[in-house]
Design an enzyme around this catalytic site. Structure first.
Site, mmCIF file in Angstrom:
data_model
loop_
_atom_site.group_PDB
_atom_site.id
_atom_site.type_symbol
_atom_site.label_atom_id
_atom_site.label_comp_id
_atom_site.label_asym_id
_atom_site.label_seq_id
_atom_site.Cartn_x
_atom_site.Cartn_y
_atom_site.Cartn_z
ATOM 1 N N GLY A 99 6.894 10.450 8.547
ATOM 2 C CA GLY A 99 6.054 10.554 7.346
ATOM 3 C C GLY A 99 6.756 9.907 6.168
ATOM 4 C CG ASP A 100 7.598 11.545 3.183
ATOM 5 O OD1 ASP A 100 6.506 11.875 2.719
ATOM 6 O OD2 ASP A 100 8.464 12.344 3.556
ATOM 7 C CE LYS A 143 1.344 8.705 6.482
ATOM 8 N NZ LYS A 143 2.768 8.930 6.285
ATOM 9 C CE LYS A 160 1.876 -1.360 -1.566
ATOM 10 N NZ LYS A 160 2.835 -2.037 -2.423
ATOM 11 C CG ASN A 186 1.192 19.887 5.963
ATOM 12 O OD1 ASN A 186 0.139 19.321 5.733
ATOM 13 N ND2 ASN A 186 1.795 19.790 7.121
ATOM 14 N N GLY A 241 2.353 14.950 1.138
ATOM 15 C CA GLY A 241 1.643 14.283 0.043
ATOM 16 C C GLY A 241 1.814 12.794 0.081
ATOM 17 C CG HIS A 242 -0.733 9.971 0.841
ATOM 18 N ND1 HIS A 242 0.087 9.576 1.851
ATOM 19 C CD2 HIS A 242 -1.935 10.205 1.403
ATOM 20 C CE1 HIS A 242 -0.589 9.580 2.974
ATOM 21 N NE2 HIS A 242 -1.818 9.970 2.735
ATOM 22 N NE ARG A 273 11.140 20.586 1.874
ATOM 23 C CZ ARG A 273 10.757 21.036 3.060
ATOM 24 N NH1 ARG A 273 11.415 22.013 3.640
ATOM 25 N NH2 ARG A 273 9.744 20.499 3.689
ATOM 26 C CG LEU A 332 12.283 -5.693 2.462
ATOM 27 C CD1 LEU A 332 13.150 -5.123 3.573
ATOM 28 C CD2 LEU A 332 11.569 -6.946 2.953
ATOM 29 N N GLY A 335 7.199 -3.209 -3.546
ATOM 30 C CA GLY A 335 7.082 -2.450 -4.792
ATOM 31 C C GLY A 335 6.005 -1.400 -4.607
HETATM 32 P P1 GDP Z 1 3.239 8.484 2.387
HETATM 33 O O1 GDP Z 1 3.164 9.950 2.533
HETATM 34 O O2 GDP Z 1 3.443 7.786 3.691
HETATM 35 O O3 GDP Z 1 2.125 7.911 1.597
HETATM 36 O O4 GDP Z 1 4.564 8.155 1.571
HETATM 37 P P2 GDP Z 1 5.018 8.756 0.154
HETATM 38 O O5 GDP Z 1 3.990 8.487 -0.841
HETATM 39 O O6 GDP Z 1 5.512 10.129 0.259
HETATM 40 O O7 GDP Z 1 6.338 7.884 -0.069
HETATM 41 C C1 GDP Z 1 6.336 6.605 -0.352
HETATM 42 C C2 GDP Z 1 6.987 6.426 -1.721
HETATM 43 O O8 GDP Z 1 7.360 5.094 -1.828
HETATM 44 C C3 GDP Z 1 6.052 6.649 -2.897
HETATM 45 O O9 GDP Z 1 6.806 7.102 -3.981
HETATM 46 C C4 GDP Z 1 5.463 5.278 -3.165
HETATM 47 O O10 GDP Z 1 5.046 5.068 -4.502
HETATM 48 C C5 GDP Z 1 6.642 4.431 -2.864
HETATM 49 N N1 GDP Z 1 6.384 3.114 -2.329
HETATM 50 C C6 GDP Z 1 5.449 2.714 -1.414
HETATM 51 N N2 GDP Z 1 5.644 1.428 -1.094
HETATM 52 C C7 GDP Z 1 6.719 1.009 -1.814
HETATM 53 C C8 GDP Z 1 7.438 -0.211 -1.902
HETATM 54 O O11 GDP Z 1 7.151 -1.191 -1.231
HETATM 55 N N3 GDP Z 1 8.523 -0.239 -2.729
HETATM 56 C C9 GDP Z 1 8.928 0.838 -3.466
HETATM 57 N N4 GDP Z 1 9.991 0.713 -4.239
HETATM 58 N N5 GDP Z 1 8.276 2.004 -3.394
HETATM 59 C C10 GDP Z 1 7.207 2.090 -2.588
#
Ligand code: GDP
Length: 430
Positions: free
Chosen positions: A11-12, A15, A17, A37, A39-40, A304, A333, A415
């Protein structure tokens, strides 16, 4: 055309974005499993949002957001999220909640807490959102579907019957106060009034949408390694995180899912307990955590600190395979631009043998990482718009990982914003 966006790992992976970005072309976005449980985090022109229950498409006013039958629906959390989004200036989204979705009950959250307390040092590191007790009850046929809220007499009878069983556990196993039936009924009637405007027959809506040629996006939560069956059992979540389950959790035919976009992050992170072969510690981990994601690798739901590690080709190849990946979105990346050298886990040593196959949990717990070290690129790559324009070492990192996992990397995210995306022609894409 139905696409799924799912995670290859713990996870995290980013996805949210990717879904938010793809939602531009989508008519309908569906959450099909999991609950509040995880988040995005989404960054767009309205601001920065941590979503737990809402599909990531709610920021576009051309999309319909759907809570499928497979979701663990926490009604008050859902409404708090909806209200806060609207308060921040996002237009009221179109939402349909499946009449077959089941409800996270207040006692599921308590049972989650009590069970983690009871397990003590053997606890799962649950977010205590009630997910495990919820899915246990669902499959034990003790759950409540949304449609049941609209039949008060039967609802009252069912509450009595269920409370009788729950109260035995509360009293004798957990030594906690029993559930008050009248209070529970009053709460459920409040829930009914909150969901009433949104409830619908999701599978028939989606059937029609497929007939009409609409673009539908299935949005997964967590990743393969947290899947109940194929993940690091028992340190998994209680619903299937696989694209295949999208068919069940949304109520559509499996063969309609034509594109499965699996999201992999350029390094690893995990929350909760369980084996994590390429985990790193100390200052090395702290620095990656601080620089990671968008403002650090901390849980979107719990805050956390996440466990950190290098990219794991063994876990990711397995993760992509189980998802049925047609393409990979390789994210975050840009964060690695500070490193002189970047270790990549290319194998596991288990009992003196090196394997690239992801093992079952008892063997996984013994696995030691085998690393290959790649040179870093020591450069900020944010704002770069084509793959060719990336630094050579950065391209080499992506190319190497693609070879190792064996699935085409067609998108590279550099980004957190919607437009921070590089489309890549992959030699593996047919
Ligand atoms: P998800 O649960 O899979 O959607 O992932 P999360 O949202 O918990 O974690 C991804 C984190 O990385 C978030 O804070 C996003 O804003 C950030 N993020 C996503 N893609 C990128 C990226 O290419 N570069 C950077 N620096 N941050 C990113």
């Amino acid at each position: 055309m139905v696409k799924a966006v799912v995670g290859a790992n713990w996870g995290d992976e980013g996805k949210g974005k990717i879904t938010d970005m793809l939602a531009k072309e989508a008519d309908i976005i569906v959450r099909f499993q999991g609950g509040a449980n995880a988040g995005h985090t989404i960054v767009n022109s309205y601001g920065k949002f941590a979503l737990h229950t809402m599909p990531s498409g709610i920021f576009y006013n051309h999309t319909t957001s759907i809570i499928g039958n497979g979701v663990a629906l926490n009604i008050p959390v859902f409404f708090k999220e909806l209200q806060s989004i609207v308060k921040q200036g996002v237009p009221m989204p179109k939402i349909i909640i499946s009449d077959r979705a089941q409800i996270v009950m207040p006692y599921h959250i308590l049972f989650d807490q009590y069970e983690e307390e009871r397990l003590g040092k053997n606890s799962f590191g649950s977010t205590k959102s009630g997910i495990a007790p919820f899915y246990s009850d669902k499959y034990a046929k003790m759950g409540f579907q949304v449609n049941e809220l609209f039949h008060t007499k039967k609802l009252r009878e069912k509450i009595s019957q269920i409370c009788a069983a729950k109260n035995v556990l509360l009293e004798h196993l957990y030594h906690k106060p029993p559930i008050n039936e009248e209070e529970l009924l009053a709460t459920l009637l409040e829930y009914r009034d909150m969901v009433a405007p949104y409830v619908g027959d999701v599978s028939s809506f989606l059937h029609q949408a497929i007939q009409d040629g609409k673009n539908i996006l299935l949005e997964g939560q967590l990743g393969t390694l947290k899947d109940t069956d194929h993940g690091i059992y028992p340190m998994v979540t209680s619903s299937s995180t696989l694209a295949a389950y999208g068919a069940v959790g949304a109520g559509i035919p499996p063969y309609e899912i034509k594109d499965i976009i699996t999201v992999c992050k350029a390094y690893s992170s995990a929350v909760g307990a369980g084996a994590f072969v390429s985990e790193i510690f100390g200052e090395e981990a702290d620095e990656l955590r601080r620089r990671g994601g968008d403002g650090g690798e901390y849980g979107a739901t719990t805050g956390r600190p996440r466990r950190m590690g290098w990219f794991d080709c063994v876990a990711s190849k397995y993760g992509c395979r189980l998802q049925g990946t047609t393409e990979v979105a390789f994210t975050v990346l840009d964060v690695l631009g500070y490193l002189d050298e970047i270790p990549v886990c290319v194998g596991y040593e288990v009992g003196g043998q090196v394997t690239t196959e992801f093992p079952v949990t008892p063997l996984l717990e013994k696995a030691k990482p085998v690393y290959k070290t790649m040179p870093g690129w020591k450069q900020d790559i944010r704002g770069v718009q084509t793959f060719e324009a990336l630094p050579e070492n950065c391209k080499a990192y992506v190319n190497f990982i693609e070879e190792q996992i064996g699935y085409p990397i067609t998108m590279v995210s550099n980004g957190p914003g919607r437009d921070d995306i590089i489309f890549r022609k992959s030699p593996l894409k047919k």
